[in-house]
Design a protein around this motif. Structure first.
Motif, short mmCIF file in Angstrom:
data_model
loop_
_atom_site.label_atom_id
_atom_site.label_comp_id
_atom_site.label_asym_id
_atom_site.label_seq_id
_atom_site.Cartn_x
_atom_site.Cartn_y
_atom_site.Cartn_z
N ILE A 294 29.82 51.80 12.00
CA ILE A 294 31.10 51.51 12.66
C ILE A 294 32.21 52.41 12.11
CG2 ILE A 294 32.90 49.74 12.95
CD1 ILE A 294 30.63 47.66 12.95
N ILE A 295 32.24 52.59 10.79
CA ILE A 295 33.30 53.40 10.18
C ILE A 295 32.95 54.89 10.13
CG2 ILE A 295 34.05 51.46 8.76
CD1 ILE A 295 32.68 52.78 6.37
N LEU A 296 31.73 55.24 10.56
CA LEU A 296 31.29 56.64 10.49
C LEU A 296 32.22 57.60 11.22
CD1 LEU A 296 29.16 58.59 9.43
CD2 LEU A 296 27.81 58.14 11.50
N PRO A 297 32.70 57.27 12.44
CA PRO A 297 33.62 58.21 13.10
C PRO A 297 34.87 58.51 12.28
CG PRO A 297 32.82 56.58 14.66
CD PRO A 297 32.36 56.14 13.32
N LEU A 298 35.43 57.50 11.61
CA LEU A 298 36.60 57.72 10.76
C LEU A 298 36.25 58.60 9.56
CD1 LEU A 298 38.10 54.09 10.71
CD2 LEU A 298 38.88 56.05 12.07
N VAL A 299 35.07 58.39 9.00
CA VAL A 299 34.63 59.20 7.87
C VAL A 299 34.43 60.66 8.30
CG1 VAL A 299 32.80 59.54 6.15
CG2 VAL A 299 33.56 57.23 6.73
N ILE A 300 33.86 60.85 9.48
CA ILE A 300 33.64 62.21 9.99
C ILE A 300 34.98 62.93 10.17
CG2 ILE A 300 32.84 63.55 11.97
CD1 ILE A 300 30.62 61.48 12.33
N ILE A 301 35.95 62.23 10.75
CA ILE A 301 37.27 62.84 10.95
C ILE A 301 37.93 63.15 9.60
CG2 ILE A 301 39.61 62.44 11.84
CD1 ILE A 301 38.32 60.70 14.03
N GLY A 302 37.87 62.19 8.69
CA GLY A 302 38.44 62.41 7.36
C GLY A 302 37.76 63.53 6.62
N ASN A 303 36.45 63.65 6.80
CA ASN A 303 35.69 64.72 6.14
C ASN A 303 36.09 66.09 6.70
OD1 ASN A 303 33.27 65.56 4.40
ND2 ASN A 303 32.73 66.40 6.41
N LEU A 304 36.30 66.16 8.03
CA LEU A 304 36.69 67.43 8.65
C LEU A 304 38.07 67.88 8.18
CD1 LEU A 304 35.43 66.86 12.33
CD2 LEU A 304 34.46 68.43 10.61
N LEU A 305 38.97 66.90 8.00
CA LEU A 305 40.34 67.23 7.62
C LEU A 305 40.52 67.37 6.10
CD1 LEU A 305 42.26 64.82 10.02
CD2 LEU A 305 41.83 67.27 10.33
N GLY A 306 39.86 66.48 5.34
CA GLY A 306 40.13 66.43 3.90
C GLY A 306 39.04 66.97 3.01
N ASN A 307 37.80 67.08 3.51
CA ASN A 307 36.69 67.56 2.69
C ASN A 307 36.21 68.95 3.08
OD1 ASN A 307 36.76 65.22 1.26
ND2 ASN A 307 34.76 64.45 1.91
N LYS A 308 36.18 69.19 4.39
CA LYS A 308 35.81 70.50 4.93
C LYS A 308 34.47 70.99 4.38
CE LYS A 308 40.63 71.83 5.62
NZ LYS A 308 41.71 72.79 5.32
N GLY A 309 33.43 70.28 4.77
CA GLY A 309 32.09 70.66 4.33
C GLY A 309 31.08 69.64 4.80
N LYS A 310 29.93 69.61 4.12
CA LYS A 310 28.88 68.66 4.49
C LYS A 310 29.37 67.23 4.36
CE LYS A 310 24.95 71.61 3.21
NZ LYS A 310 23.75 71.72 2.34
N LEU A 311 28.84 66.38 5.26
CA LEU A 311 29.24 64.98 5.24
C LEU A 311 28.52 64.21 4.15
CD1 LEU A 311 30.80 62.64 6.57
CD2 LEU A 311 28.85 62.34 8.12
N PHE A 312 27.20 64.44 4.04
CA PHE A 312 26.39 63.70 3.07
C PHE A 312 26.10 64.55 1.84
CE2 PHE A 312 25.33 61.65 7.13
CZ PHE A 312 25.55 60.33 6.81
N TYR A 313 25.73 63.85 0.78
CA TYR A 313 25.45 64.51 -0.48
C TYR A 313 24.28 63.78 -1.15
CZ TYR A 313 26.22 66.17 -5.28
OH TYR A 313 26.07 66.74 -6.53
N THR A 314 23.27 64.53 -1.58
CA THR A 314 22.14 63.92 -2.28
C THR A 314 22.09 64.40 -3.72
OG1 THR A 314 20.63 65.67 -1.56
CG2 THR A 314 20.78 63.71 -0.16
N GLN A 315 21.58 63.54 -4.57
CA GLN A 315 21.54 63.88 -5.99
C GLN A 315 20.40 63.10 -6.64
OE1 GLN A 315 24.74 62.55 -8.82
NE2 GLN A 315 25.31 64.72 -8.70
N GLU A 316 19.72 63.74 -7.59
CA GLU A 316 18.62 63.07 -8.27
C GLU A 316 19.16 62.02 -9.25
OE1 GLU A 316 16.06 65.88 -10.16
OE2 GLU A 316 14.83 66.14 -8.36
N ARG A 317 18.57 60.83 -9.21
CA ARG A 317 18.92 59.76 -10.14
C ARG A 317 17.64 59.13 -10.68
NH1 ARG A 317 24.43 58.07 -9.64
NH2 ARG A 317 25.53 59.92 -8.93
N VAL A 318 17.75 58.49 -11.83
CA VAL A 318 16.60 57.83 -12.46
C VAL A 318 16.55 56.39 -12.01
CG1 VAL A 318 15.49 57.20 -14.63
CG2 VAL A 318 16.74 59.36 -14.45
N GLY A 319 15.39 55.97 -11.48
CA GLY A 319 15.23 54.62 -10.98
C GLY A 319 14.37 53.76 -11.89
#
Length: 464
Positions: A294-319
């Motif tokens: 539901i909030i994804l469209p707002l995140v996409i718009i905010g990312n285009l204006l304020g982040n200017k890059g990839k939307l998602f980010y992956t990182q290795e973590r210990v489980g």
């Protein structure tokens, strides 16, 4: 003639006291308001007793969310007023909007205002009484320590900072070396032969044994402790006291004998508990992913204006069991944020983008992790998953750090709701203490407590 002991409420007793009198004060207020102002919306009777139960559940639930039962907040006049306003407002709104379990909406709007101010007034008056009397020095718990001289400052700071009503008056040195090189912070160095007299003259409530040198507990000292115990004085071991007050495991104190103090919670092997938790995790993760869409469209718009890059980010973590997995997040940092190597995130990290700060504060950046929960790589509640490079670094200086990997890492946890983001090794040690406390005391009650505190963190915009 034996001197009367001062009154003192334990942490758990004060929390129970707050909940009981919150509920009773509201009921008495509504009862008297009904008589004086002909208030008909809420009537207490045998036929509609469930109205009272629902009101009590709403009051206690939202009171927990808005930190009404956080003792630091409850003892602060200005902070508790803010919590009272929020709790009253949401409780009244929820009560009015659930007419199936509550009275039908009143036709007279004045009835709603009377209902609101009756609840607010009751909570306000009772909580001001609590701040003035029950949170005052007359309810301070007076304590003396039996410990080695090197431990005094650390032990006193650890106990008094966690509970402002816990007052260390003095200590008995269980080390025979000179005391002139230590800052005692106006604590009295009690001679062993004067221990019983000091305890009785100063209305001491508790003697805490914190000595790590068994030869320091002499026959004379032991006999005096036995006499105090026989006369009704409480004598407890330090790790037990520390864990009760701070709700953390004192790993820095128990050292390599830690295994003696750490019986794992039976819930970690309880198949019914694990099945119920997993079922709830699936439900919560599906709801979380739905809200995320539901909030994804707002995140996409905010990312285009304020982040200017990839939307998602992956990182290795210990489980769990040290198994490495890829965590999924909305990106909040600039590109190539770690070109100079991995570093801890800080409170005012320059690498975080403007929109990234908003997502971190509101915890929106965590929504994609519901996918990790659905896959079974993470839990809703547990220690936050750390990066392999930091795990290796911290484990070298903290022998018990990898103990946190005996359960799944979580989206939120006991450390997250009680302490800020870790920026240093020292911060990681404190968070480890909270994580181990959760592993030791894991239960549905503690899980729901963490969820309530998580709501408070999000509502008060305390993310980093």
């Amino acid at each position: 003639m034996k001197k009367r002991k001062d009154i003192h409420f334990e942490v758990s007793e004060r929390k129970v006291l707050l909940r009981i009198f919150d509920f009773l004060s509201v009921l008495f207020s509504l009862y008297f308001v009904g008589i004086i102002f002909q208030f008909d919306y809420f009537n207490i009777s045998a036929t509609n007793y469930y109205w009272t139960i629902v009101l009590g559940l709403y009051l206690l639930f939202f009171g927990s969310v808005f930190e009404m039962y956080n003792l630091q907040v409850a003892s602060n006049q200005y902070q508790v007023i803010k919590s009272i306003i929020l709790t009253t407002s949401i409780t009244v709104l929820s009560y009015l909007l659930t007419p199936i379990y509550t009275p039908v909406l009143p036709s007279n709007r004045l009835q709603i205002l009377i209902f609101f101010f009756a609840i607010f007034g009751a909570l306000f008056v009772w909580r001001m009484v609590y701040v003035r009397f029950f949170a005052s020095n007359r309810f301070v718990k007076k304590v003396i320590l039996v410990c080695d001289k090197e431990q005094v400052k650390e032990l006193v700071d650890g106990l008094e900072s966690a509970d402002p009503h816990y007052r260390v008056l003095g200590f008995v040195n269980s080390d025979s070396t000179n005391l002139t090189d230590i800052n005692l912070h106006n604590l009295k160095n009690i001679d062993i032969n004067e221990l019983e007299v000091f305890v009785k003259q100063n209305s001491v409530s508790e003697v805490v044994i914190a000595s790590q040198k068994t030869d320091g507990i002499t026959v004379n000292l032991y006999n005096q402790l036995i006499h105090l115990l026989e006369n009704g004085y409480i004598i407890r071991e330090y790790t037990q006291v520390y864990e009760t007050i701070t709700q953390r495991i004192p790993v820095q104190y128990v050292s390599r004998d830690f295994y003696r103090y750490f019986p794992f919670s039976r819930s970690n092997q309880n198949h019914l508990y694990l099945t119920v938790v997993r079922f709830l995790e699936i439900i919560i993760s599906l709801i979380g992913l739905a809200v995320g869409l539901i909030i994804l469209p707002l995140v996409i718009i905010g990312n285009l204006l304020g982040n200017k890059g990839k939307l998602f980010y992956t990182q290795e973590r210990v489980g769990k069991n040290g198994k490495v997995f890829s965590i999924l997040k909305f990106r909040t940092m600039i590109k190539n944020a770690e070109k100079s190597g991995a570093v801890f995130a800080t409170s005012n990290d320059s690498r975080v983008t403007p929109f990234g700060k908003i997502m971190r504060k509101s915890r929106i950046d965590e929504f994609p992790q519901f996918y990790n929960i659905l896959k079974g790589e993470m839990a809703v509640i547990g220690p936050r998953p750390e990066r392999p490079v930091f795990v290796n670094e911290i484990a070298e200086v903290m022998p018990f750090y990898e103990t946190r990997h005996v359960i799944k890492p979580g989206l939120t946890g006991w450390a997250q709701v009680n302490y800020s983001y870790g920026e240093t090794i020292d911060d990681s040690l404190i968070k480890l203490q909270y994580d181990l406390y959760y592993i030791k005391h894991r239960s549905l009650f503690l899980d729901f407590n963490i969820l309530f505190k998580t709501f408070s963190t999000v509502l008060f915009y305390r993310g980093q």
